[in-house]
Design a protein around this motif. Sequence first.
Motif, short mmCIF file in Angstrom:
data_model
loop_
_atom_site.label_atom_id
_atom_site.label_comp_id
_atom_site.label_asym_id
_atom_site.label_seq_id
_atom_site.Cartn_x
_atom_site.Cartn_y
_atom_site.Cartn_z
N SER A 10 0.84 -1.36 -0.04
CA SER A 10 -0.05 -0.17 0.04
C SER A 10 0.73 1.27 -0.05
O SER A 10 0.65 2.22 -0.61
N LYS B 158 -10.48 0.88 -4.76
CA LYS B 158 -10.03 0.92 -3.30
C LYS B 158 -9.39 2.44 -2.94
O LYS B 158 -8.60 2.86 -3.21
N MET C 209 -7.58 4.80 -0.46
CA MET C 209 -6.64 4.67 0.62
C MET C 209 -6.05 6.08 1.24
O MET C 209 -5.78 6.88 0.32
N GLU D 261 -7.20 6.76 -4.84
CA GLU D 261 -8.10 5.88 -5.10
C GLU D 261 -7.35 4.90 -6.02
O GLU D 261 -6.95 5.68 -7.19
N LYS E 10 0.13 -0.47 8.41
CA LYS E 10 -1.36 -0.32 8.04
C LYS E 10 -2.25 -0.41 9.18
O LYS E 10 -2.53 -1.54 9.81
N SER F 159 -7.96 0.79 5.05
CA SER F 159 -7.67 1.88 4.18
C SER F 159 -6.77 3.09 4.78
O SER F 159 -6.84 4.08 4.09
N HIS F 160 -5.99 2.70 5.64
CA HIS F 160 -5.40 3.75 6.07
C HIS F 160 -3.64 3.38 6.21
O HIS F 160 -3.50 2.23 7.06
#
Length: 301
Positions: free
Chosen positions: A13, A40, A42, A55, A129, A133-134
Amino acid sequence: MQWTILGAGAVGSLFATHLQRSGQKVNLLDTRQPHRQQAKPMLLEQLDGSICMCELDCIGYQDLAQIGCLLVTTKVWQVTHALQPLVGLLPESCPIVLLHNGMGTAEWLTEHFPHNPLLAGVTSCGALKTDASHIKHTGFGETWLGALNAAGEQWQTLVSPLADALGHAAWSEHIQERQWQKLVVNAVINPLTAVYNQQSGILLQHQDEIAALCLELRPLLLQQGLTNTANEWQELVLQVVDRTAKNYSSMQQDIANRRRTEIDYITGYLLQQAEQNGLELPQHRALYLKIKALESQFVTA
């Protein structure tokens, strides 16, 4: 270049969001799904504390035309299972970059993707992470790429966009040596911090243990062509401990969150190599068994 990330964990990510922010085209690959899924979102928390939103498009294993360079950042024990759906389907012109902790997957990759450009990467970038989403960038680090086969030698051009995105990336003609260096560091820091269930900085109180583990490894490392003294290996480990003192290692996080660890491809790989070379690593084996005992509380065979 279309970058495709297989493995949207902390490091995957981090690379995906930084590449996209630097202007590169990036998507995420889920080889459990045949086709494109919902994009997704992020949230990236940068080193200076600033927040930005990204995104990322999500594709499946039949969307092969949308894969330009495949960057594999799964957990090491997930690599073969994640790549299996692409065997015989991924265009032979597509480079594959392995970027994970531990060793032992390159042999499988070479066997099943013999004509693709194959590369290995080593990074010391810190990432955490905190939820789905973070992603938090926790430490600046170096990233090195190198070829695993002759075709991979033609893809040194991957370094420049990674350097633009991450702040550092470079090519190494001795990538296996860098992999071994990281393996040694991981084999000391990861299991110890998982056993103590503490941040990396706790190991500054256990320097005798670090010294003993480094000394035990030296005969094996000499056989691999790595000539550092035991004191030099200890100093390398302590430098990383000092730099990441407030971080939690990936293995500590895996145990804390009741996930399978990468111990079989870190310490387990060292034990396998030692056995093949007629050597014993009793202290590393003891650490390995401690982690397997912790794993057994929530991971079934």
